[in-house]
Scaffold this motif. Sequence first.
Motif, short mmCIF file in Angstrom:
data_model
loop_
_atom_site.label_atom_id
_atom_site.label_comp_id
_atom_site.label_asym_id
_atom_site.label_seq_id
_atom_site.Cartn_x
_atom_site.Cartn_y
_atom_site.Cartn_z
N ILE B 28 5.84 39.29 65.02
CA ILE B 28 5.13 38.22 64.31
C ILE B 28 4.77 37.11 65.31
O ILE B 28 5.49 36.88 66.26
CB ILE B 28 6.03 37.70 63.16
N GLY B 29 3.64 36.43 65.08
CA GLY B 29 3.23 35.32 65.93
C GLY B 29 2.26 35.78 67.01
O GLY B 29 1.35 36.57 66.72
N ILE B 30 2.45 35.34 68.24
CA ILE B 30 1.54 35.71 69.34
C ILE B 30 1.38 37.24 69.44
O ILE B 30 0.26 37.72 69.60
CB ILE B 30 2.00 35.12 70.70
N PRO B 31 2.46 38.01 69.32
CA PRO B 31 2.30 39.48 69.44
C PRO B 31 1.25 40.04 68.48
O PRO B 31 0.50 40.96 68.85
CB PRO B 31 3.70 40.01 69.11
N THR B 32 1.15 39.51 67.27
CA THR B 32 0.17 40.00 66.31
C THR B 32 -1.25 39.83 66.85
O THR B 32 -2.13 40.66 66.59
CB THR B 32 0.33 39.26 64.96
N LEU B 33 -1.48 38.76 67.62
CA LEU B 33 -2.82 38.50 68.17
C LEU B 33 -3.26 39.56 69.17
O LEU B 33 -4.46 39.72 69.43
CB LEU B 33 -2.85 37.13 68.87
N VAL B 34 -2.30 40.29 69.74
CA VAL B 34 -2.63 41.31 70.73
C VAL B 34 -3.63 42.31 70.16
O VAL B 34 -4.53 42.79 70.86
CB VAL B 34 -1.35 42.04 71.23
N SER B 35 -3.51 42.60 68.85
CA SER B 35 -4.38 43.61 68.23
C SER B 35 -5.86 43.20 68.29
O SER B 35 -6.74 44.04 68.20
CB SER B 35 -3.96 43.87 66.79
N GLU B 36 -6.13 41.90 68.49
CA GLU B 36 -7.53 41.45 68.58
C GLU B 36 -8.17 41.80 69.93
O GLU B 36 -9.37 41.68 70.10
CB GLU B 36 -7.61 39.92 68.39
N TYR B 37 -7.34 42.21 70.89
CA TYR B 37 -7.86 42.46 72.25
C TYR B 37 -7.72 43.91 72.70
O TYR B 37 -7.75 44.20 73.88
CB TYR B 37 -7.15 41.52 73.24
N LEU B 38 -7.56 44.82 71.75
CA LEU B 38 -7.35 46.23 72.13
C LEU B 38 -8.66 46.92 72.49
O LEU B 38 -8.66 48.00 73.08
CB LEU B 38 -6.63 46.97 71.01
N ASP B 39 -9.78 46.30 72.12
CA ASP B 39 -11.11 46.86 72.39
C ASP B 39 -11.18 48.32 71.97
O ASP B 39 -10.94 48.65 70.85
CB ASP B 39 -11.50 46.64 73.86
N ASN B 40 -11.46 49.20 72.93
CA ASN B 40 -11.61 50.60 72.55
C ASN B 40 -10.38 51.45 72.82
O ASN B 40 -10.44 52.68 72.75
CB ASN B 40 -12.84 51.21 73.24
N LYS B 41 -9.29 50.78 73.15
CA LYS B 41 -8.07 51.56 73.40
C LYS B 41 -7.56 52.19 72.11
O LYS B 41 -7.54 51.55 71.06
CB LYS B 41 -6.97 50.64 73.94
N GLU B 42 -7.13 53.45 72.20
CA GLU B 42 -6.55 54.09 71.03
C GLU B 42 -5.04 53.91 71.04
O GLU B 42 -4.29 54.73 71.59
CB GLU B 42 -6.92 55.57 70.96
N VAL B 43 -4.63 52.78 70.48
CA VAL B 43 -3.21 52.46 70.41
C VAL B 43 -2.81 52.58 68.94
O VAL B 43 -3.55 52.16 68.06
CB VAL B 43 -2.99 51.02 70.94
#
Lengths: 228, 220
Positions: B28-43
Amino acid sequence: MIKVIESSEIRKLFKSGDQILTGGFGLSGAPLTIIDELLETDITDLIVVSNNLGDLGQGLHKLFIQGKIRKAIGSFFSINREAVIAWSKGELEIDLLPQGTLAEAIRCGGAGIGGFYTKTAVGTELAEGKEERVIDGERYIFEKAIKGDVAIIKAAKADRLGNLVYHTTARNFNPMMATAGKIVIAEVDEIVEVGELDPEYIVTPHAYVDYVIQSKYSKVGSEYVESR
Amino acid sequence: MLSQDKRHIIAKRIAEELEDGQIVNLGIGIPTLVSEYLDNKEVFLQTENGLLGMGPPATEENLDIDLINAGKEPVSYLKSASFFSSADSFALIRGGHVDVAVLGILQVDIHGEIANWAVPNQPILGVGGAMDLVTGAKKVIVAATLFAKDGTSKLVKELTYKTSGIRKVDLFVSEYAVIKFTEEGPRVVEILEDISIEELSEKVGFQLEFENAFHIQNFI
């Protein structure tokens, strides 16, 4: 065997002092109708096992406000201000467990396992007073299994025998709790005939389930609303 | 720098650490924002309340309040998704089947031990999945602004807050630097701000070292 009963009939299945396993993560997958029925009884002094204590005036939060809960065993109570205050006044006992330990303890409880060793929480305040053991060079602590006098759970569908299927993340603690209560009551959105649920997709076999009731709640936008 | 900008710098940098095909749990928090920067990575995002293959936040059209993430926010799911119980979800976590956990912290010590569950001088009534994730994920990346509101460094010689477990994390990404934890202590892998390592050391309160002499300063 008739398992589908009227919700009001379940009131007699509880007694004061019971340890009640209660499904749900927040309100998702929480048996809101069963909890409402509990509110209509005069039983008290309950020990509730649940990830948290409901949410803002719904679910277990109602039961707590009514003063029916003596002790809560779960993983996350800090967002519930009243629970924090009650705890600090000594009016509510709390046993805090890591979420994975809580889930596994209930799974063990239903599977005939007395307890288990886990690496989670080793070296922390939550390991205090717990037996520690080194296995293959790594530190583990012992956690006892958890069972309930009654398990109250929520599923999406049941057939008349009590086979259950769940809906998305409303599954959460419900399948384990279904196995670990002496009496298991499932609240469901829909009751279907035997044979209508694909055996390949049944998550909880009917062997675990004693009673099935129709939920009185439905989802309206961002709320669970009593609608029946 | 605005605190919102700092949070996004951290999230963006952490996204660079993630690789195609990985199973990732975002706290929760900053880690959740990571999903906004995954671009085309299939994570594949896992959420501990029982979903692998979490999609973006729910919209008004696909809102289903049964379907939530660990922060209890409505989300969506991808075609590849699967749902499972909390016991199965934590078997995935404790059993080492999650490749990367990205977690928020209150403090991290110079060895990589973290405190991220108990706020000092407040009743400790919540732990959630924090300890399971620290213990079980194959790689743990922690995300936090380097300084707390009172100005104290979150990178400390010794934890003064309650530990989340004995497992050491791998990487600490703040708005200033990416720090790796090694046997020899913390090593600065990359600096993200226009600041020298000496200035950074002064702010933190002890001497920091680069991972190697031939470092590249990556200014944003």
